[in-house]
Write an enzyme that holds these catalytic residues in place. Structure first.
Site, mmCIF file in Angstrom:
data_model
loop_
_atom_site.group_PDB
_atom_site.id
_atom_site.type_symbol
_atom_site.label_atom_id
_atom_site.label_comp_id
_atom_site.label_asym_id
_atom_site.label_seq_id
_atom_site.Cartn_x
_atom_site.Cartn_y
_atom_site.Cartn_z
ATOM 1 N N LYS A 53 -23.487 20.939 48.563
ATOM 2 C CA LYS A 53 -23.702 21.943 49.602
ATOM 3 C C LYS A 53 -25.158 22.181 49.941
ATOM 4 O O LYS A 53 -25.996 22.313 49.053
ATOM 5 C CB LYS A 53 -23.111 23.275 49.133
ATOM 6 C CG LYS A 53 -21.620 23.246 48.945
ATOM 7 C CD LYS A 53 -21.091 24.660 48.996
ATOM 8 C CE LYS A 53 -20.203 24.961 47.830
ATOM 9 N NZ LYS A 53 -20.328 26.321 47.361
ATOM 10 N N ARG B 217 -28.103 18.375 24.068
ATOM 11 C CA ARG B 217 -28.872 19.626 24.084
ATOM 12 C C ARG B 217 -29.363 20.009 22.695
ATOM 13 O O ARG B 217 -30.425 20.618 22.559
ATOM 14 C CB ARG B 217 -28.027 20.758 24.650
ATOM 15 C CG ARG B 217 -27.910 20.675 26.149
ATOM 16 C CD ARG B 217 -27.185 21.856 26.684
ATOM 17 N NE ARG B 217 -27.377 21.928 28.122
ATOM 18 C CZ ARG B 217 -26.622 22.656 28.925
ATOM 19 N NH1 ARG B 217 -25.629 23.375 28.433
ATOM 20 N NH2 ARG B 217 -26.855 22.682 30.218
ATOM 21 N N GLY C 102 -29.369 24.783 36.281
ATOM 22 C CA GLY C 102 -29.596 26.046 36.984
ATOM 23 C C GLY C 102 -31.043 26.496 36.885
ATOM 24 O O GLY C 102 -31.636 26.974 37.850
ATOM 25 N N GLY D 269 -27.959 19.240 35.259
ATOM 26 C CA GLY D 269 -26.653 19.394 35.896
ATOM 27 C C GLY D 269 -26.071 18.064 36.331
ATOM 28 O O GLY D 269 -26.097 17.087 35.593
#
Ligand code: AMP
Length: 391
Positions: A197, A36, A372, A349
């Site tokens: 999910k 990052r 996100g 992610g």
């Protein structure tokens, strides 16, 4: 509304507040993965080359107050090494001592402010705190794509007090990559969806339905769709309260002419454990669970991708943390990376964690640094950190 790039600002002699995403993983006080930081180095170097004074700021972790273990000190040391000049660490992000340190800097100098989240006012987007942060700065550059989905003082509030503002190179690259997926994507356009999910990805699936020709579904979320279609899924991870929703999404896809491609075979085992005896199966036995897509599915997914011109990927296709169940994710990733003539956008992610370090990963068009943020963008939501840059 369009946003300006850092190249459109006149930076010489100006103190530039640069919001970066230096929220790197730490292990025993050392930076475990500097990706990052590396992603914003070109923006920082550019500001210094232009004769700007770079006042860098970031959050690190989730402190609620001053927490010495979450000091940005290791980041300041890493930056000093990479930028090729001393990047000192201010003791705080606001206050008189920090203000005096900034005032002493000359064009081409850089300083890193201490962790923004040592002040709860940062996440609260407190107006007075934002004003303090802006004090003495003549320009603002936001390169923190990974935090652009949050309206915090340093990503949103601060722009009320610094009229000259722009996006850094990383922010521009990220937005450009995502626009290739959402604004007139080259067709055929395909989404690969995976992960744990369905409930986390409903918004993305719905929004992408008007932009893609097919959605390839793997990972645990595939079992909710398969069960909704009446397939036997054994002990696979499933969201029983989302079966109706899965049926609705499949019906909506059919109405819109979007193909939903589910796995036709699986790697199954009795538990998600390293060393568990696994086998390939088209039908999952009652005492087994699906932990990866099987070889036939890998070939089907590869054939779909070979025809695509735009691919966006969000979520691993199996329990990739255990090497036995990472094969589907890696095989599909390698095939996609090696395709010519396709724009391949990899979500941040878990997806980036699963494939980002592979030797072939540099062949993807883009690997996002913000999981996100990418998800919220793909859901069609406005990113507050981007909105705040509009002039
Ligand atoms: P997400 O955060 O939603 O992208 O989900 C990522 C997680 O889903 C990872 O930890 C994977 O190990 C997990 N996962 C992927 N496939 C499966 C599967 N078939 N069964 C159980 N967990 C899975």
């Amino acid at each position: 509304m369009p946003i300006a790039s850092v190249t459109q600002l006149k930076l010489a002699g100006k103190r530039v507040l640069v919001r970066c995403d230096f929220n790197v993983p730490l292990a025993a006080g050392k930076i475990a993965d500097p990706a990052r930081i590396d992603a914003s180095l070109d923006t920082i170097r550019y500001i210094l080359e232009q004769g700007g004074i770079a006042v860098l700021c970031s959050h690190l972790g989730r402190p609620k107050e001053r927490t010495p273990e979450l000091s940005l000190k290791p980041v300041a040391e890493y930056l000093t090494e990479k930028v090729g000049r001393k990047v000192g660490l201010a003791p705080d992000c606001i206050g008189d001592v920090t203000g005096r340190m900034i005032a002493a800097l000359k064009p081409g100098d850089a300083i890193l402010l201490e962790n923004l989240r040592f002040h709860p006012e940062e996440e609260a987007n407190d107006r007075d705190f934002a004003h303090e942060l802006a004090r003495g700065k003549q320009a603002y550059v936001n390169d923190a794509f990974g935090t652009a989905h949050r309206a915090h003082a340093s990503t949103a509030g601060v722009t009320a007090f610094i009229p000259e503002r722009a996006a850094g190179f990383l922010m521009m690259r990220e937005l450009e990559a995502l626009r290739a997926v959402t604004e007139n994507p080259a067709r055929p356009s395909i989404a690969i969806m995976g992960g744990a999910k369905v409930s986390d990805k409903i918004g993305v699936i719905r929004n992408l339905m008007s932009k893609v020709d097919a959605i390839l579904i793997g990972g645990a979320m595939a079992y909710t769709f398969l069960k909704a279609r009446g397939a036997a899924i054994g002990k696979s991870r499933v969201e029983d309260d989302k079966l109706e929703l899965a049926r609705e999404l499949m019906a909506e896809a059919e109405r819109k002419g979007v193909r939903i491609v589910l796995p036709s075979d699986h790697v199954v085992a009795s538990a998600p454990e390293a060393g568990a005896a696994s086998q390939t199966a088209a039908e999952i036995p009652a005492d087994m669970m699906g932990l990866d897509i099987g070889p036939a599915t890998i070939e089907e997914f590869k054939a779909e991708l070979a025809r695509a011109r735009t691919v966006v990927w969000n979520g691993p296709l199996g329990f990739f943390e255990i090497p036995e169940f990472a094969h589907g994710t890696l095989a599909v990733g390698e095939a996609l990376a090696n395709l010519d003539g396709v724009k391949s956008i990899i979500g941040g992610g878990d997806t980036a964690a699963a494939v980002g370090h592979m030797p072939w990963a540099s062949r993807f068009t883009h690997i996002s640094t913000g999981g996100g943020t990418t998800l919220e963008y793909l859901e069609g939501q406005v990113l507050p950190g981007v909105k705040a840059l509009e002039s």
